[in-house]
Design a protein around this motif. Structure first.
Motif, mmCIF file in Angstrom:
data_model
loop_
_atom_site.group_PDB
_atom_site.id
_atom_site.type_symbol
_atom_site.label_atom_id
_atom_site.label_comp_id
_atom_site.label_asym_id
_atom_site.label_seq_id
_atom_site.Cartn_x
_atom_site.Cartn_y
_atom_site.Cartn_z
ATOM 1 N N ASP A 14 0.808 -1.219 0.000
ATOM 2 C CA ASP A 14 0.000 0.000 0.000
ATOM 3 C C ASP A 14 0.843 1.272 0.000
ATOM 4 O O ASP A 14 0.311 2.351 -0.254
ATOM 5 N N VAL A 15 2.123 1.165 0.289
ATOM 6 C CA VAL A 15 2.986 2.338 0.397
ATOM 7 C C VAL A 15 3.296 2.870 -1.004
ATOM 8 O O VAL A 15 3.644 2.117 -1.906
ATOM 9 N N ASP A 16 3.159 4.183 -1.176
ATOM 10 C CA ASP A 16 3.504 4.836 -2.440
ATOM 11 C C ASP A 16 4.996 5.165 -2.397
ATOM 12 O O ASP A 16 5.405 6.201 -1.873
ATOM 13 N N TRP A 17 5.824 4.268 -2.944
ATOM 14 C CA TRP A 17 7.274 4.426 -2.850
ATOM 15 C C TRP A 17 7.777 5.573 -3.713
ATOM 16 O O TRP A 17 8.861 6.087 -3.497
ATOM 17 N N SER A 18 7.011 5.995 -4.702
ATOM 18 C CA SER A 18 7.460 7.109 -5.537
ATOM 19 C C SER A 18 7.482 8.416 -4.749
ATOM 20 O O SER A 18 8.188 9.347 -5.113
ATOM 21 N N ALA A 19 6.719 8.485 -3.663
ATOM 22 C CA ALA A 19 6.734 9.697 -2.833
ATOM 23 C C ALA A 19 8.067 9.853 -2.103
ATOM 24 O O ALA A 19 8.428 10.949 -1.691
ATOM 25 N N TYR A 20 8.803 8.756 -1.943
ATOM 26 C CA TYR A 20 10.076 8.788 -1.236
ATOM 27 C C TYR A 20 11.272 8.835 -2.181
ATOM 28 O O TYR A 20 12.410 8.695 -1.747
ATOM 29 N N ASP A 21 11.019 9.036 -3.467
ATOM 30 C CA ASP A 21 12.088 9.088 -4.450
ATOM 31 C C ASP A 21 12.814 10.426 -4.333
ATOM 32 O O ASP A 21 12.208 11.482 -4.504
ATOM 33 N N PRO A 22 14.112 10.428 -4.019
ATOM 34 C CA PRO A 22 14.824 11.698 -3.832
ATOM 35 C C PRO A 22 14.965 12.510 -5.117
ATOM 36 O O PRO A 22 15.225 13.702 -5.065
ATOM 37 N N ARG A 23 14.755 11.889 -6.270
ATOM 38 C CA ARG A 23 14.890 12.629 -7.526
ATOM 39 C C ARG A 23 13.766 13.639 -7.712
ATOM 40 O O ARG A 23 13.893 14.552 -8.502
ATOM 41 N N GLN A 24 12.673 13.471 -6.960
ATOM 42 C CA GLN A 24 11.570 14.418 -7.101
ATOM 43 C C GLN A 24 11.854 15.731 -6.389
ATOM 44 O O GLN A 24 11.125 16.693 -6.551
ATOM 45 N N TYR A 25 12.895 15.787 -5.585
ATOM 46 C CA TYR A 25 13.216 16.983 -4.826
ATOM 47 C C TYR A 25 14.254 17.855 -5.526
ATOM 48 O O TYR A 25 15.051 18.513 -4.892
ATOM 49 N N ASP A 26 14.225 17.856 -6.836
ATOM 50 C CA ASP A 26 15.117 18.697 -7.609
ATOM 51 C C ASP A 26 14.650 20.143 -7.459
ATOM 52 O O ASP A 26 13.496 20.459 -7.763
ATOM 53 N N PRO A 27 15.510 21.050 -6.969
ATOM 54 C CA PRO A 27 15.081 22.435 -6.758
ATOM 55 C C PRO A 27 14.560 23.103 -8.030
ATOM 56 O O PRO A 27 13.627 23.895 -7.978
ATOM 57 N N ARG A 28 15.145 22.771 -9.169
ATOM 58 C CA ARG A 28 14.668 23.368 -10.414
ATOM 59 C C ARG A 28 13.242 22.937 -10.708
ATOM 60 O O ARG A 28 12.417 23.743 -11.148
ATOM 61 N N LYS A 29 12.923 21.665 -10.439
ATOM 62 C CA LYS A 29 11.566 21.172 -10.668
ATOM 63 C C LYS A 29 10.588 21.825 -9.705
ATOM 64 O O LYS A 29 9.476 22.183 -10.089
ATOM 65 N N ILE A 30 10.982 22.009 -8.452
ATOM 66 C CA ILE A 30 10.106 22.624 -7.464
ATOM 67 C C ILE A 30 9.777 24.059 -7.868
ATOM 68 O O ILE A 30 8.622 24.486 -7.829
ATOM 69 N N VAL A 31 10.785 24.819 -8.298
ATOM 70 C CA VAL A 31 10.558 26.204 -8.716
ATOM 71 C C VAL A 31 9.710 26.239 -9.983
ATOM 72 O O VAL A 31 8.776 27.045 -10.101
ATOM 73 N N ARG A 32 10.000 25.355 -10.928
ATOM 74 C CA ARG A 32 9.230 25.314 -12.174
ATOM 75 C C ARG A 32 7.757 25.009 -11.886
ATOM 76 O O ARG A 32 6.860 25.642 -12.438
ATOM 77 N N ASP A 33 7.498 24.037 -10.995
ATOM 78 C CA ASP A 33 6.122 23.703 -10.648
ATOM 79 C C ASP A 33 5.431 24.857 -9.929
ATOM 80 O O ASP A 33 4.252 25.109 -10.137
ATOM 81 N N ALA A 34 6.159 25.554 -9.069
ATOM 82 C CA ALA A 34 5.567 26.673 -8.338
ATOM 83 C C ALA A 34 5.231 27.822 -9.283
ATOM 84 O O ALA A 34 4.204 28.483 -9.121
ATOM 85 N N LEU A 35 6.081 28.054 -10.267
ATOM 86 C CA LEU A 35 5.816 29.133 -11.215
ATOM 87 C C LEU A 35 4.707 28.769 -12.196
ATOM 88 O O LEU A 35 3.977 29.639 -12.664
ATOM 89 N N ALA A 36 4.565 27.488 -12.495
ATOM 90 C CA ALA A 36 3.547 27.054 -13.445
ATOM 91 C C ALA A 36 2.178 26.922 -12.796
ATOM 92 O O ALA A 36 1.170 26.899 -13.495
ATOM 93 N N ALA A 37 2.126 26.861 -11.473
ATOM 94 C CA ALA A 37 0.850 26.708 -10.779
ATOM 95 C C ALA A 37 0.027 27.985 -10.939
ATOM 96 O O ALA A 37 0.567 29.089 -10.897
#
Length: 116
Positions: free
Chosen positions: A60-83
């Motif tokens: 039942d655990v969503d292991w993709s939530a624990y993937d460290p590759r999702q914490y790319d600062p460029r992706k976080i900023v891009r997602d925040a600007l696109a929201a």
């Protein structure tokens, strides 16, 4: 895992041949192969132990939530600007800005004896 492309792997192989030489290279290749097998075995054992301890909740655990590759600062900023902007954020109210206090030369300068 290490993000090594084909050319880099070929270069590492050539460096190993030059540095180790043809007489020691088979021994080191065998040692490296044993290390990789032991690392895989340890990872499989750890995964199996985690499955055993967590029981049916492991699937039942969503292991993709624990993937460290999702914490790319460029992706976080891009997602925040696109929201899309919230409606509350769109309205900017004019608030009075407080001015810094002016120093009165007639008053003594504040002095903290404990701080010096």
């Amino acid at each position: 895992m290490f993000d090594i492309n084909g050319w880099e792997l070929l270069l590492l192989g050539l460096l190993a041949i030059v540095i180790l030489g043809p007489e020691r290279l088979p021994d080191y290749a065998a040692k490296f192969g044993r290390f990789v097998r032991q690392a895989r075995t340890m990872a499989d054992r750890a995964r199996q132990q985690l499955k055993d301890e967590m029981g049916p909740e492991f699937s039942d655990v969503d292991w993709s939530a624990y993937d460290p590759r999702q914490y790319d600062p460029r992706k976080i900023v891009r997602d925040a600007l696109a929201a899309p902007a919230d409606e509350d954020d769109a309205v900017v109210e004019d608030k009075p800005v407080s001015l810094p206090r002016q120093h009165d030369p007639a008053l003594p300068t504040p002095w903290d004896t404990d701080a010096t």
